[in-house]
Scaffold this active site. Structure first.
Site, PDB file in Angstrom:
ATOM      1  N   ARG A  67       0.825  -1.202   0.000  1.00  0.00           N
ATOM      2  CA  ARG A  67       0.000   0.000   0.000  1.00  0.00           C
ATOM      3  C   ARG A  67       0.866   1.262   0.000  1.00  0.00           C
ATOM      4  O   ARG A  67       1.916   1.314   0.622  1.00  0.00           O
ATOM      5  CB  ARG A  67      -0.918   0.011   1.232  1.00  0.00           C
ATOM      6  CG  ARG A  67      -2.035  -1.012   1.171  1.00  0.00           C
ATOM      7  CD  ARG A  67      -2.886  -1.003   2.432  1.00  0.00           C
ATOM      8  NE  ARG A  67      -2.121  -1.412   3.596  1.00  0.00           N
ATOM      9  CZ  ARG A  67      -1.621  -0.588   4.494  1.00  0.00           C
ATOM     10  NH1 ARG A  67      -1.818   0.721   4.390  1.00  0.00           N
ATOM     11  NH2 ARG A  67      -0.925  -1.029   5.524  1.00  0.00           N
ATOM     12  N   LYS A 208      -8.522  -2.536   1.088  1.00  0.00           N
ATOM     13  CA  LYS A 208      -8.412  -1.708   2.287  1.00  0.00           C
ATOM     14  C   LYS A 208      -9.190  -0.393   2.169  1.00  0.00           C
ATOM     15  O   LYS A 208      -9.533   0.207   3.190  1.00  0.00           O
ATOM     16  CB  LYS A 208      -6.945  -1.424   2.603  1.00  0.00           C
ATOM     17  CG  LYS A 208      -6.194  -2.646   3.112  1.00  0.00           C
ATOM     18  CD  LYS A 208      -6.863  -3.256   4.344  1.00  0.00           C
ATOM     19  CE  LYS A 208      -6.048  -4.399   4.915  1.00  0.00           C
ATOM     20  NZ  LYS A 208      -6.746  -5.077   6.049  1.00  0.00           N
ATOM     21  N   HIS A 227      -9.659  -5.153  12.590  1.00  0.00           N
ATOM     22  CA  HIS A 227      -8.644  -5.744  11.724  1.00  0.00           C
ATOM     23  C   HIS A 227      -8.209  -7.046  12.390  1.00  0.00           C
ATOM     24  O   HIS A 227      -7.226  -7.094  13.126  1.00  0.00           O
ATOM     25  CB  HIS A 227      -7.473  -4.781  11.574  1.00  0.00           C
ATOM     26  CG  HIS A 227      -6.460  -5.227  10.560  1.00  0.00           C
ATOM     27  ND1 HIS A 227      -5.139  -4.854  10.616  1.00  0.00           N
ATOM     28  CD2 HIS A 227      -6.575  -6.007   9.453  1.00  0.00           C
ATOM     29  CE1 HIS A 227      -4.486  -5.387   9.600  1.00  0.00           C
ATOM     30  NE2 HIS A 227      -5.333  -6.087   8.880  1.00  0.00           N
ATOM     31  N   SER A 245       0.260  -7.365   9.624  1.00  0.00           N
ATOM     32  CA  SER A 245       0.739  -8.265   8.580  1.00  0.00           C
ATOM     33  C   SER A 245       1.944  -9.065   9.079  1.00  0.00           C
ATOM     34  O   SER A 245       2.876  -8.516   9.664  1.00  0.00           O
ATOM     35  CB  SER A 245       1.123  -7.457   7.342  1.00  0.00           C
ATOM     36  OG  SER A 245       1.681  -8.286   6.352  1.00  0.00           O
ATOM     37  N   LYS A 249      -2.293 -13.968  11.629  1.00  0.00           N
ATOM     38  CA  LYS A 249      -3.756 -13.959  11.676  1.00  0.00           C
ATOM     39  C   LYS A 249      -4.360 -15.054  10.799  1.00  0.00           C
ATOM     40  O   LYS A 249      -5.212 -15.821  11.240  1.00  0.00           O
ATOM     41  CB  LYS A 249      -4.314 -12.602  11.199  1.00  0.00           C
ATOM     42  CG  LYS A 249      -4.104 -11.438  12.098  1.00  0.00           C
ATOM     43  CD  LYS A 249      -5.031 -10.285  11.766  1.00  0.00           C
ATOM     44  CE  LYS A 249      -5.137  -9.924  10.304  1.00  0.00           C
ATOM     45  NZ  LYS A 249      -3.877  -9.550   9.685  1.00  0.00           N
ATOM     46  N   THR A 250      -3.926 -15.093   9.557  1.00  0.00           N
ATOM     47  CA  THR A 250      -4.496 -16.059   8.616  1.00  0.00           C
ATOM     48  C   THR A 250      -4.106 -17.480   8.988  1.00  0.00           C
ATOM     49  O   THR A 250      -4.941 -18.390   9.009  1.00  0.00           O
ATOM     50  CB  THR A 250      -4.024 -15.733   7.182  1.00  0.00           C
ATOM     51  OG1 THR A 250      -4.453 -14.420   6.838  1.00  0.00           O
ATOM     52  CG2 THR A 250      -4.602 -16.721   6.186  1.00  0.00           C
ATOM     53  N   ASP A 264      -9.454 -11.538   8.030  1.00  0.00           N
ATOM     54  CA  ASP A 264      -8.819 -10.218   8.141  1.00  0.00           C
ATOM     55  C   ASP A 264      -9.703  -9.094   8.661  1.00  0.00           C
ATOM     56  O   ASP A 264      -9.216  -8.230   9.374  1.00  0.00           O
ATOM     57  CB  ASP A 264      -8.272  -9.808   6.769  1.00  0.00           C
ATOM     58  CG  ASP A 264      -7.271  -8.676   6.861  1.00  0.00           C
ATOM     59  OD1 ASP A 264      -6.375  -8.739   7.718  1.00  0.00           O
ATOM     60  OD2 ASP A 264      -7.386  -7.718   6.086  1.00  0.00           O
ATOM     61  N   ARG A 329       1.556 -12.360  -2.039  1.00  0.00           N
ATOM     62  CA  ARG A 329       0.187 -12.554  -1.557  1.00  0.00           C
ATOM     63  C   ARG A 329      -0.579 -13.578  -2.394  1.00  0.00           C
ATOM     64  O   ARG A 329      -0.353 -13.713  -3.602  1.00  0.00           O
ATOM     65  CB  ARG A 329      -0.580 -11.230  -1.621  1.00  0.00           C
ATOM     66  CG  ARG A 329      -0.086 -10.171  -0.655  1.00  0.00           C
ATOM     67  CD  ARG A 329      -0.637 -10.373   0.724  1.00  0.00           C
ATOM     68  NE  ARG A 329      -0.145  -9.392   1.676  1.00  0.00           N
ATOM     69  CZ  ARG A 329      -0.651  -9.245   2.891  1.00  0.00           C
ATOM     70  NH1 ARG A 329      -1.651 -10.001   3.285  1.00  0.00           N
ATOM     71  NH2 ARG A 329      -0.144  -8.349   3.725  1.00  0.00           N
TER      72      ARG A 329
END
Length: 541
Positions: A67, A208, A227, A245, A249-250, A264, A329
């Protein structure tokens, strides 16, 4: 899916319907709501990327592999200006500047072959936002179709967007003409309900930008945007996993014994927990088939999108290759995960995990937090960036703090979200944990990454309640309650200081990190309750 008709009058009518509410008038073909196979075919026809050996669509995003946070603007409009958290994250753009930029992008788009997708954000119909994406790239349309919630075919003829995204990844903004910083601009108007994304092919900007919209819309409705990833157990117990990131989390929410709600972005309110999205956007650098089989399988199949992943001429992937970026990604629909809650909804959370990748190696693998400590760590949003993963980092790890674990996506002040978090924890009695998925036995370059089998075992103990029944002690540096003994996990792993051969080195590094916590918290301390101030991490007097 809506096909472009052959008859000219019918084509004009089709294009007008597909672009309604966007301000764009088509002069070239418009492909609306195409399915994944059609979009892959179009992307290949247009040479936007290639297929992996297993059929995933591989694409490179050019100079932007993440980003562009410095190029994000919020339009300064009368109805919102008093409530925006203005600053580096939400830079103001005058209305006239935005209108001029919008006009230039609309004019550019109407000369291009276009792809539109009509999608939902929010699995709870009461809090759903209808999104219309207009883009010049078939693969970005596929990304959006994977990431958001696809409406039933019957809903599409009457679809009217709440928000529109004008996505022009190859259009270059001009600082002198547009009053922006560079050739890349992301501009969001809450009054016009319009987002302009120009000059970046990185698809995360699309995802996002809508997360920022949800962060704006939901708090006044009593729903906390988060988030985080979320999953649900056999007994209906929901767990939330906050983290930046690379913190896991995933990975950690993809548990074969629990159903994934989402990886997410979620909302939490009176109706419980609900996913904003219909897909997953997993970081896949060094992805292991053995440790993360579900994400591996989902990433290696037709319909998935792989951003900046390296492969040979036959499409065989090298997931350890970060030559384009460490931020490689994979984007795929949630149904690619076998153990998923397709409704995207669950009840009130029972456990809340805050994940940090502590590259300094001084935080314990798991700590039980008091409500005040939970509020403190939620506002802090700590992790550490590892040397070599981003340009400009030196040989030492760098502490990173992202308030509410969502700093770049918060249009309102952090205290708004922090107070909602505290109120929800108090009302529903969720147990909160701090989990270090980073280093043990020394900082990055000396110690080792926390074994994922240990992290999963500790999470299982927290989720089934067995961990809460064990004896805890307060470690002296960060004031955290850590378990004394857990079956199958070495005691020295539970106590980070004991895992270091150099105890004096641990003390020195821990004190340095405490100083960084203190410095970061100074920005929020005046706005929190006394119990949160008392729970703050501070250097010993």
């Amino acid at each position: 899916m809506t096909h472009a008709p052959a008859n000219k009058n019918a084509w004009t009518k089709h294009a007008a319907a597909a672009l309604a509410g966007t301000g764009v008038h088509a002069s070239r073909p418009v492909h609306s709501n195409q399915t994944a196979p059609a979009l892959v075919a179009e992307a290949l026809r247009r040479h936007e990327g290639r297929l992996s050996v297993d059929g995933a669509f591989m694409v490179e995003t050019g100079v932007h592999t993440g980003r562009s946070v410095q190029d994000k603007f919020v339009v300064d409009e009368p109805s919102v200006t008093a409530d925006i958290w203005w600053g580096k994250v939400n830079q103001p753009m005058p209305v006239d500047r935005f209108n001029a930029l919008k006009g230039r992008v609309q004019a550019y788009l109407q000369g291009q072959e276009l792809f539109t997708q009509d999608l939902y954000a929010g699995a709870d119909p009461e809090h759903r936002v209808r999104v219309r994406l207009v883009t010049t790239q078939a693969w970005n349309a596929l990304f959006a179709r994977n990431m958001f919630i696809r409406p039933p075919e019957a809903d599409l003829p009457a679809f009217e967007p709440d928000y529109v995204i004008l996505h022009a990844p190859l259009f270059q903004t001009d600082p002198e003409v547009d009053g922006v910083r560079s050739s890349t601009t992301i501009a969001l108007s809450f009054e016009q309900k319009l987002i302009v994304i120009a000059g970046s092919e990185y698809a995360g900007e699309v995802k996002k930008s809508i997360f920022a919209v949800m962060n704006w819309l939901l708090p006044p409705k009593g729903v906390m945007p988060m988030h985080c990833s979320a999953n649900i157990g056999r007994d209906g117990d929901v767990a939330l996993f906050f983290g930046l990131s690379g913190t896991g989390k995933t990975t950690l929410s993809s548990d074969p014994e629990r159903k994934l709600i989402g990886d997410d972005e979620h909302g939490w309110g009176e109706n419980g927990t609900f996913n904003f999205e219909g897909g997953c956007y997993a970081k896949v650098i060094n992805l292991s088939q053995e440790a993360e089989p579900e994400i591996w399988a989902a990433s290696n199949r037709f319909g998935s999108v792989l951003e900046n992943v390296i492969g040979d001429e036959h499409g065989n992937l090298d997931l350890a290759d970060g030559s384009l970026t460490e931020n490689t990604r994979s984007c795929y629909p949630v149904e690619f995960i076998p153990n998923v809650n397709l409704a995207g909804r669950g009840g009130q959370p029972k456990n809340v995990f805050m994940l940090t990748c502590d590259a300094f190696g001084v935080l314990p693998p798991i700590s039980r937090l008091t409500p005040a400590q939970a509020m403190y760590h939620f506002l802090s949003g700590y992790t550490a960036q590892v040397a070599g993963t981003e340009k400009g980092l030196g040989s030492e790890p760098k502490a990173a703090f992202s308030t509410c674990f969502a700093h770049p996506f918060l249009p309102r002040r952090p205290e708004v979200y922090g107070q909602m978090f505290a109120d929800l924890i108090a009302k529903h009695g969720a147990t909160c944990w701090l989990v270090n998925t980073g280093w043990s036995g020394g900082q990055f370059g000396v110690g080792k990454r926390m074994a994922i089998k240990h992290t999963r075992a500790l999470l299982r103990g927290a989720l089934d309640g067995s961990l809460t029944k064990m004896e805890f002690r307060k470690e002296p540096f960060f004031g955290l309650a850590i378990p004394l003994h857990v079956s199958g996990i070495p005691d020295e792993v539970l106590d980070p200081r004991q895992s270091w051969a150099d105890k004096a080195g641990y003390d020195r590094v821990a004190k340095q990190l405490i100083g960084r916590f203190e410095e970061n918290f100074a920005a929020y301390e005046a706005g929190v309750a006394d119990d949160v101030k008392a729970a703050a991490i501070r250097a010993a007097a």
